[in-house]
Scaffold this motif. Sequence first.
Motif, PDB file in Angstrom:
ATOM      1  N   ALA A 238       0.826  -1.210   0.000  1.00 22.18           N
ATOM      2  CA  ALA A 238       0.000   0.000   0.000  1.00 22.18           C
ATOM      3  C   ALA A 238       0.859   1.258   0.000  1.00 22.18           C
ATOM      4  N   PRO A 239       0.417   2.311  -0.690  1.00 17.62           N
ATOM      5  CA  PRO A 239       1.131   3.590  -0.628  1.00 17.62           C
ATOM      6  C   PRO A 239       0.954   4.247   0.731  1.00 17.62           C
ATOM      7  N   SER A 240       1.786   5.188   1.040  1.00 17.05           N
ATOM      8  CA  SER A 240       1.764   5.864   2.333  1.00 17.05           C
ATOM      9  C   SER A 240       0.403   6.498   2.604  1.00 17.05           C
ATOM     10  N   GLY A 241      -0.089   6.297   3.824  1.00 17.80           N
ATOM     11  CA  GLY A 241      -1.343   6.906   4.231  1.00 17.80           C
ATOM     12  C   GLY A 241      -2.588   6.201   3.751  1.00 17.80           C
ATOM     13  N   LYS A 242      -2.436   5.062   3.049  1.00 18.76           N
ATOM     14  CA  LYS A 242      -3.606   4.364   2.521  1.00 18.76           C
ATOM     15  C   LYS A 242      -3.626   2.880   2.894  1.00 18.76           C
ATOM     16  N   ARG A 243      -2.896   2.522   3.947  1.00 15.50           N
ATOM     17  CA  ARG A 243      -2.839   1.106   4.325  1.00 15.50           C
ATOM     18  C   ARG A 243      -4.215   0.571   4.724  1.00 15.50           C
ATOM     19  N   ALA A 244      -4.986   1.331   5.481  1.00 14.13           N
ATOM     20  CA  ALA A 244      -6.301   0.848   5.903  1.00 14.13           C
ATOM     21  C   ALA A 244      -7.234   0.707   4.707  1.00 14.13           C
ATOM     22  N   LEU A 245      -7.145   1.645   3.757  1.00 15.32           N
ATOM     23  CA  LEU A 245      -7.965   1.537   2.548  1.00 15.32           C
ATOM     24  C   LEU A 245      -7.605   0.274   1.767  1.00 15.32           C
ATOM     25  N   TYR A 246      -6.320   0.059   1.554  1.00 16.11           N
ATOM     26  CA  TYR A 246      -5.897  -1.149   0.842  1.00 16.11           C
ATOM     27  C   TYR A 246      -6.268  -2.400   1.642  1.00 16.11           C
TER      28      TYR A 246
ATOM     29  N   SER B 237     -14.996   2.213   5.791  1.00 12.37           N
ATOM     30  CA  SER B 237     -14.208   2.165   7.021  1.00 12.37           C
ATOM     31  C   SER B 237     -12.726   2.426   6.780  1.00 12.37           C
ATOM     32  N   GLY B 238     -12.219   2.096   5.587  1.00  9.97           N
ATOM     33  CA  GLY B 238     -10.803   2.272   5.293  1.00  9.97           C
ATOM     34  C   GLY B 238     -10.340   3.716   5.379  1.00  9.97           C
ATOM     35  N   PRO B 239     -10.940   4.617   4.608  1.00 15.88           N
ATOM     36  CA  PRO B 239     -10.548   6.026   4.700  1.00 15.88           C
ATOM     37  C   PRO B 239     -10.737   6.609   6.105  1.00 15.88           C
ATOM     38  N   LEU B 240     -11.790   6.185   6.811  1.00 14.35           N
ATOM     39  CA  LEU B 240     -11.993   6.675   8.174  1.00 14.35           C
ATOM     40  C   LEU B 240     -10.854   6.232   9.093  1.00 14.35           C
ATOM     41  N   ALA B 241     -10.445   4.969   8.961  1.00 15.25           N
ATOM     42  CA  ALA B 241      -9.354   4.458   9.795  1.00 15.25           C
ATOM     43  C   ALA B 241      -8.021   5.100   9.423  1.00 15.25           C
ATOM     44  N   ASP B 242      -7.840   5.455   8.151  1.00 17.17           N
ATOM     45  CA  ASP B 242      -6.617   6.153   7.740  1.00 17.17           C
ATOM     46  C   ASP B 242      -6.597   7.581   8.270  1.00 17.17           C
ATOM     47  N   LYS B 243      -7.749   8.202   8.363  1.00 19.80           N
ATOM     48  CA  LYS B 243      -7.810   9.591   8.808  1.00 19.80           C
ATOM     49  C   LYS B 243      -7.807   9.716  10.322  1.00 19.80           C
ATOM     50  N   TYR B 244      -8.643   8.921  11.002  1.00 19.17           N
ATOM     51  CA  TYR B 244      -8.810   9.078  12.447  1.00 19.17           C
ATOM     52  C   TYR B 244      -8.045   8.040  13.262  1.00 19.17           C
TER      53      TYR B 244
ATOM     54  N   ARG C 291      -7.656   2.509  16.018  1.00 26.12           N
ATOM     55  CA  ARG C 291      -8.155   2.331  17.380  1.00 26.12           C
ATOM     56  C   ARG C 291      -9.369   3.220  17.649  1.00 26.12           C
ATOM     57  N   THR C 292      -9.275   4.490  17.310  1.00 24.70           N
ATOM     58  CA  THR C 292     -10.377   5.414  17.557  1.00 24.70           C
ATOM     59  C   THR C 292     -11.631   4.995  16.806  1.00 24.70           C
ATOM     60  N   THR C 293     -11.451   4.654  15.528  1.00 21.50           N
ATOM     61  CA  THR C 293     -12.587   4.225  14.707  1.00 21.50           C
ATOM     62  C   THR C 293     -13.256   2.993  15.302  1.00 21.50           C
ATOM     63  N   LEU C 294     -12.457   2.010  15.700  1.00 21.98           N
ATOM     64  CA  LEU C 294     -13.007   0.750  16.197  1.00 21.98           C
ATOM     65  C   LEU C 294     -13.631   0.891  17.582  1.00 21.98           C
TER      66      LEU C 294
ATOM     67  N   GLY D 200     -19.377  -4.347   8.480  1.00 23.93           N
ATOM     68  CA  GLY D 200     -18.426  -3.743   7.552  1.00 23.93           C
ATOM     69  C   GLY D 200     -17.506  -2.756   8.232  1.00 23.93           C
ATOM     70  N   MET D 201     -18.059  -1.958   9.137  1.00 27.52           N
ATOM     71  CA  MET D 201     -17.269  -0.939   9.809  1.00 27.52           C
ATOM     72  C   MET D 201     -16.231  -1.536  10.754  1.00 27.52           C
ATOM     73  N   THR D 202     -16.557  -2.674  11.380  1.00 28.45           N
ATOM     74  CA  THR D 202     -15.594  -3.282  12.306  1.00 28.45           C
ATOM     75  C   THR D 202     -14.621  -4.222  11.595  1.00 28.45           C
ATOM     76  N   PHE D 203     -15.076  -4.842  10.509  1.00 30.57           N
ATOM     77  CA  PHE D 203     -14.234  -5.806   9.787  1.00 30.57           C
ATOM     78  C   PHE D 203     -13.203  -5.109   8.907  1.00 30.57           C
ATOM     79  N   GLY D 204     -13.584  -4.009   8.282  1.00 34.13           N
ATOM     80  CA  GLY D 204     -12.700  -3.328   7.345  1.00 34.13           C
ATOM     81  C   GLY D 204     -11.341  -2.952   7.901  1.00 34.13           C
ATOM     82  N   PRO D 205     -11.260  -2.240   9.046  1.00 35.20           N
ATOM     83  CA  PRO D 205      -9.950  -1.816   9.565  1.00 35.20           C
ATOM     84  C   PRO D 205      -9.048  -2.950  10.027  1.00 35.20           C
ATOM     85  N   MET D 206      -9.614  -4.144  10.253  1.00 33.87           N
ATOM     86  CA  MET D 206      -8.791  -5.261  10.734  1.00 33.87           C
ATOM     87  C   MET D 206      -7.739  -5.680   9.722  1.00 33.87           C
TER      88      MET D 206
END
Length: 473
Positions: A150-158, A317-324, A327-330, A367-373
């Motif tokens: 994944a490129p920098s700052g987009k690991r959760a999205l990927y 959930s990916g972009p949210l976890a990358d931004k916030y 841990r906070t998102t979950l 979806g919201m809890t599974f995505g960031p994992m």
Amino acid sequence: MPAPATGSVLTPANPRSRVLIASLIGTTIEFYDFYIYATAAVLVFPSLFFPSGDPTTALLSSFAVFGAAMVARPIGAVFFGHLGDRLGRKKTLVVSLLTMGIATFLIGVLPTYAQAGWIATALLVVMRLAQGFALGGEWSGAALVATENAPSGKRALYGTFPQLGAPLGFIIGNGLFLVIGALLPSAAGADPTQPSEAFVSWGWRIPFLFSTVMVAIGLWVRSRLVESEVFSKTRQAGKVRKLPLATVVRSHWRQLILGTFFMLATYVLFYLMTTFSLSYGRTAKDAPVPGLGYSYTTFVLMMIFGVLFFALFTLVSGPLADKYGRRTTLIWITAAIVVFGLVWVPLINLGTLGVVLWLVLGFTLMGMTFGPMGALLPELFPTSVRYTGSGVSYNVSSILGAAVAPFIAVALWETGDGSPWLVGVYLSAMAVLTLIALLLGKETKDVSLDDGEATSDDEDTLDPGHHAVLERP
């Protein structure tokens, strides 16, 4: 520490499209195989492999075998994690996918209890264990392919792309069962909550046999992958571990425990919404343990509608976890799961609209809890043990959550005389445990996946002779 071998070359980076497709298609196939078993475990396996005078006992026996695969998953995580951390992600992912495909195909040609007695049941258990063993190595490898490339700052999205395989696998698997059910309808006057005689006789086998086509496509896509630069550097620096599991248990045990409990609420919610709900939704209202009384086709269509929200919010959930932060998102999502478990009965009592809302809310939270994992668990461990560490956390949690969730849910459903209120309380209790783990954990959003030198406490687990030129496929 020995210097890298002379003439070593790093593998080229994978194109982003190849990374996303390879991480998505493999988990889609793996979850498809897993889902069609889950569906058959509710629809036909109780009567075909676990004949009993008590339908609830037969269903519980079927769910017990379904859960047995979860026990095999940590074993698969250790086995494939060892291969993945020593030999590479690509080869390991191919082997895990092939194992799952063979086991699924063989389920499709098994004799039934009426044809072979207990041997048929035993063979089903063996194939189910093989499915769990394979899935134990699939998820972590796919998540690593996505996050390590994944490129920098987009690991959760990927990292959401391998997660997206779960709702897609559900839609494909259950969609195929719906098509077969429509082509093989029940006779006039028959119980609409039960499949037709033709479906029970041979129609259920088609999804298992069809998996061979999907596996062939997945193997072709994954054969074109090359190892990530992160793992290539680890190999060439001589930081491959002789026994990755030993290193994880000794040096990263805290991450292992936290990662296991991070996944607990996700797993319980996952299998309550996909397996228990199907049984509860299609059980007749006048049954000994009453359900909602929907026909199979009607309820699965309602579930597929809910799973669309599962897929959508996995990506959200990916972009949210990358931004916030993960841990906070979950933390917020897990708190919402606690509340959701407590409002099951009020929602369901609203009628069909309430049941649909129950499914939509459950799958949205899923979806919201599974995505960031897909990003969080790999980020807990260094490259040299990342496959093993993330895989063991993910799959040990499957025993604590998924292996027992359908079984406990049916027992609580029966205890509640047909009301699922205790099942909802059970979900909330498991979510509280996950919430505690998240509060004890640390944020991993800014953790680098490119390791530094080995620390002194695990120096003896290095394999100094493991230097190799990484060739292009």
